[in-house]
Enzyme design. Structure first.
Site, mmCIF file in Angstrom:
data_model
loop_
_atom_site.group_PDB
_atom_site.id
_atom_site.type_symbol
_atom_site.label_atom_id
_atom_site.label_comp_id
_atom_site.label_asym_id
_atom_site.label_seq_id
_atom_site.Cartn_x
_atom_site.Cartn_y
_atom_site.Cartn_z
ATOM 1 N N LYS A 87 -5.060 -36.328 -4.270
ATOM 2 C CA LYS A 87 -5.190 -36.236 -2.813
ATOM 3 C C LYS A 87 -5.722 -37.556 -2.291
ATOM 4 O O LYS A 87 -6.763 -38.046 -2.747
ATOM 5 C CB LYS A 87 -6.157 -35.100 -2.434
ATOM 6 C CG LYS A 87 -6.144 -34.795 -0.945
ATOM 7 C CD LYS A 87 -4.926 -33.972 -0.588
ATOM 8 C CE LYS A 87 -4.726 -33.882 0.931
ATOM 9 N NZ LYS A 87 -4.088 -35.082 1.500
ATOM 10 N N GLN A 108 -11.627 -42.397 -3.837
ATOM 11 C CA GLN A 108 -11.194 -41.073 -3.400
ATOM 12 C C GLN A 108 -11.574 -39.983 -4.399
ATOM 13 O O GLN A 108 -11.824 -38.833 -4.008
ATOM 14 C CB GLN A 108 -9.674 -41.085 -3.200
ATOM 15 C CG GLN A 108 -9.144 -39.943 -2.357
ATOM 16 C CD GLN A 108 -9.337 -40.183 -0.874
ATOM 17 O OE1 GLN A 108 -9.120 -41.272 -0.376
ATOM 18 N NE2 GLN A 108 -9.741 -39.150 -0.151
ATOM 19 N N LYS A 111 -15.177 -39.078 -3.526
ATOM 20 C CA LYS A 111 -15.220 -38.544 -2.163
ATOM 21 C C LYS A 111 -14.727 -37.109 -2.148
ATOM 22 O O LYS A 111 -15.367 -36.216 -1.573
ATOM 23 C CB LYS A 111 -14.362 -39.408 -1.240
ATOM 24 C CG LYS A 111 -14.288 -38.919 0.196
ATOM 25 C CD LYS A 111 -13.218 -39.650 0.991
ATOM 26 C CE LYS A 111 -13.465 -41.124 1.066
ATOM 27 N NZ LYS A 111 -12.488 -41.799 1.948
ATOM 28 N N LYS A 123 -4.086 -42.484 -4.141
ATOM 29 C CA LYS A 123 -3.850 -43.311 -2.964
ATOM 30 C C LYS A 123 -2.484 -43.962 -3.108
ATOM 31 O O LYS A 123 -1.975 -44.145 -4.227
ATOM 32 C CB LYS A 123 -4.923 -44.395 -2.830
ATOM 33 C CG LYS A 123 -5.179 -44.836 -1.399
ATOM 34 C CD LYS A 123 -5.939 -43.798 -0.595
ATOM 35 C CE LYS A 123 -6.238 -44.302 0.815
ATOM 36 N NZ LYS A 123 -7.032 -43.326 1.585
ATOM 37 N N GLY A 162 -2.303 -39.553 5.720
ATOM 38 C CA GLY A 162 -2.196 -40.839 6.394
ATOM 39 C C GLY A 162 -3.374 -41.743 6.087
ATOM 40 O O GLY A 162 -4.369 -41.349 5.505
ATOM 41 N N ASP A 163 -3.239 -42.988 6.477
ATOM 42 C CA ASP A 163 -4.295 -43.992 6.357
ATOM 43 C C ASP A 163 -3.942 -45.082 7.356
ATOM 44 O O ASP A 163 -3.190 -44.827 8.310
ATOM 45 C CB ASP A 163 -4.369 -44.520 4.908
ATOM 46 C CG ASP A 163 -5.642 -45.324 4.619
ATOM 47 O OD1 ASP A 163 -6.687 -44.696 4.398
ATOM 48 O OD2 ASP A 163 -5.588 -46.568 4.634
ATOM 49 N N THR A 207 -12.073 -37.220 10.474
ATOM 50 C CA THR A 207 -12.820 -38.326 9.877
ATOM 51 C C THR A 207 -13.871 -38.849 10.840
ATOM 52 O O THR A 207 -15.036 -39.039 10.466
ATOM 53 C CB THR A 207 -11.868 -39.459 9.454
ATOM 54 O OG1 THR A 207 -10.829 -38.936 8.634
ATOM 55 C CG2 THR A 207 -12.621 -40.534 8.692
ATOM 56 N N ASN A 239 -7.658 -44.243 14.855
ATOM 57 C CA ASN A 239 -7.990 -42.823 14.845
ATOM 58 C C ASN A 239 -9.465 -42.563 14.561
ATOM 59 O O ASN A 239 -10.131 -41.804 15.287
ATOM 60 C CB ASN A 239 -7.107 -42.132 13.798
ATOM 61 C CG ASN A 239 -7.484 -40.695 13.554
ATOM 62 O OD1 ASN A 239 -8.361 -40.408 12.749
ATOM 63 N ND2 ASN A 239 -6.827 -39.784 14.238
ATOM 64 N N SER A 379 -8.166 -32.153 5.407
ATOM 65 C CA SER A 379 -6.860 -32.142 4.732
ATOM 66 C C SER A 379 -6.812 -31.022 3.701
ATOM 67 O O SER A 379 -5.801 -30.334 3.553
ATOM 68 C CB SER A 379 -6.606 -33.486 4.045
ATOM 69 O OG SER A 379 -6.181 -34.460 4.961
#
Length: 445
Positions: A87, A108, A111, A123, A162-163, A207, A239, A379
């Site tokens: 993820k 990640q 996290k 990622k 997304g990123d 976020t 964002n 997410s």
């Protein structure tokens, strides 16, 4: 660990950001590595975790509006699946490369572990630059990118989001291509989807909102204060920054800066809700630069960031732009200008010198793997809703997000070593969960 890090530097000298992330994590885990009984066990586990399970590389061919065939590179780093499917987001930016994506995937892992949800770490992305491209060009690129990536995705295997450079437009185009290719509808193989086709309430906000929720806890518990009236310097204007700014204003704090790659804007008396709406229109609708907004939108400083301005008085610093935007010099400047707390909305926005400056000054420092975990947390909630074929009410998602950020903060407190920091607590808590999962699965012993 010194031998291991030296070996890693020899293998990946061309990936300095990845090496930085691994070294910072290793330094933070020093109390575990020095444990007389389990130190060697933890060191060996760390060495295993620092290598991705799989790295996918592919060419992305797409047609521009002039009819010319263009080529970009694409990657997916499937880093660690101990706790669940891979993820992590997709980044479309000209600076994207395998080393950057490995750094992001490595962060990640821990996290996602902190959220308490069943998610591994990964990622991906491309060196494609959406800026300056037409909607049709972006859609064609996204369709081509998904044509290559789709064969590796499944709700139980790998679920990107997304990123930077990948928002609602890009997620929509990729998901539409997946549906064409697979003839499967309702599959949660992407998160950050639109509300009409499987998205979750509060995913776009998650976020930024989560960042402010955890900083509010830190200010109240760590400083015994309220966020009301605090001067919050934000970087970025996408964002994360947008929704962090909205929540700061809601809590009575003053948003005194935003930025993009060309410069920053200062609001000496705090950004208004009208100015926030103007910024969102600029970035999400017109896709323009902050410099185009002119008078009535604060004071523009070309070529500057909030961290380079000499006399900007700051209580809370919330970097929401990109990695390594706050160096040692910038951190020292923030300390001089009164900063008492730093929460990372971006991934690794503070370099090692900057972190050391904050620690030396006793500044509350919450690293990105904790501070910006709300995005991937929601997410995970979107994945749960997709599996149930349900959409939860916005209030339920927001409540779960608040609870998740409080849970993350509590983990940081509980795992911080005596005399240590919240940052160490976050790293240790996430690492121990992953190691325990490896042990229980028989992947490490």
């Amino acid at each position: 660990m010194t031998d291991f890090l030296d070996d890693l530097k020899g293998k990946y000298a061309h990936e300095p950001t990845f090496l930085q992330a691994v070294e910072e994590m290793a330094l933070s885990l020093k109390p575990l590595f020095e444990d007389p009984e389990k130190g060697d066990y933890y060191k060996r586990a760390f060495c295993a975790i620092a290598e991705p399970e799989r790295t996918l590389k592919f060419r992305v061919s797409w047609m521009d509006d002039a009819g010319n065939l263009q080529f970009n590179r694409g990657w997916r780093v499937e880093f660690n699946s101990v706790l669940g499917p891979y993820k992590g987001g997709l980044r479309f930016h000209p600076t994207a490369n395998e080393g950057i994506l490995k750094f992001l995937g490595f962060e990640q892992i821990f996290k996602n572990a902190l959220t308490g949800l069943a998610m591994g770490g990964g990622k991906g992305g491309s060196d494609f630059n959406p800026k300056g491209k037409s909607d049709a060009e972006v859609i064609r690129f996204c369709q081509s990118f998904m044509t290559e990536l789709a064969r590796y995705l499944h709700p139980s295997t790998d679920v990107p989001a997304g990123d930077i450079g990948v928002g609602g437009r890009e997620i929509g185009a990729m998901y539409g291509q997946y549906k064409r290719l697979k003839n499967k509808h309702g599959e949660g193989i992407l998160t950050g989807k639109g509300a009409l086709w499987g998205g979750s309430p509060f995913r776009p906000e998650a976020t930024g909102y989560g960042l402010v929720y955890i900083m509010k806890i830190a200010v109240e518990k760590g400083l015994g204060k309220s966020m009301e009236g605090m001067r919050c310097a934000l970087s970025g204007s996408g964002n994360v920054c947008q929704y962090a700014a909205q929540k700061c204003i809601e809590f009575g704090a003053k948003v005194i800066s935003v930025s993009d790659s060309n410069g920053c804007v200062v609001f000496e008396d705090g950004m208004t809700t009208e100015q926030l709406a103007t910024m969102i229109d600029c970035k999400e609708v017109k896709r323009a630069r902050l410099s185009t907004l002119g008078e009535g939108f604060g004071t523009y400083h070309a070529g500057e960031s909030p961290w380079s301005l000499e006399d900007l008085k700051v209580d809370l610093a919330l970097p929401c732009a990109t990695q390594n935007e706050i160096n040692g010099e910038a951190a020292a400047r923030l300390v001089k200008n009164g900063v008492v707390g730093v929460g990372e909305g971006a991934n690794l926005p503070t370099d090692m010198d900057g972190q050391n400056a904050f620690r030396a000054a006793g500044v509350i420092y919450i690293p990105g793997k904790a501070a910006n975990a709300g995005g991937v947390g929601v997410s995970g909630l979107e994945m749960a809703q997709n599996a149930q074929r349900l959409t939860w009410k916005p209030e339920e998602v927001d409540t779960r997000l608040k609870d998740m950020m409080a849970y993350i903060y509590q983990q940081m407190e509980d795992h911080a070593p005596k005399g240590g920091t919240l940052e160490q607590g976050a790293n240790i808590a996430g690492f121990i969960k992953v190691v325990q999962g490896m042990k229980e699965l028989g992947w490490f012993y």
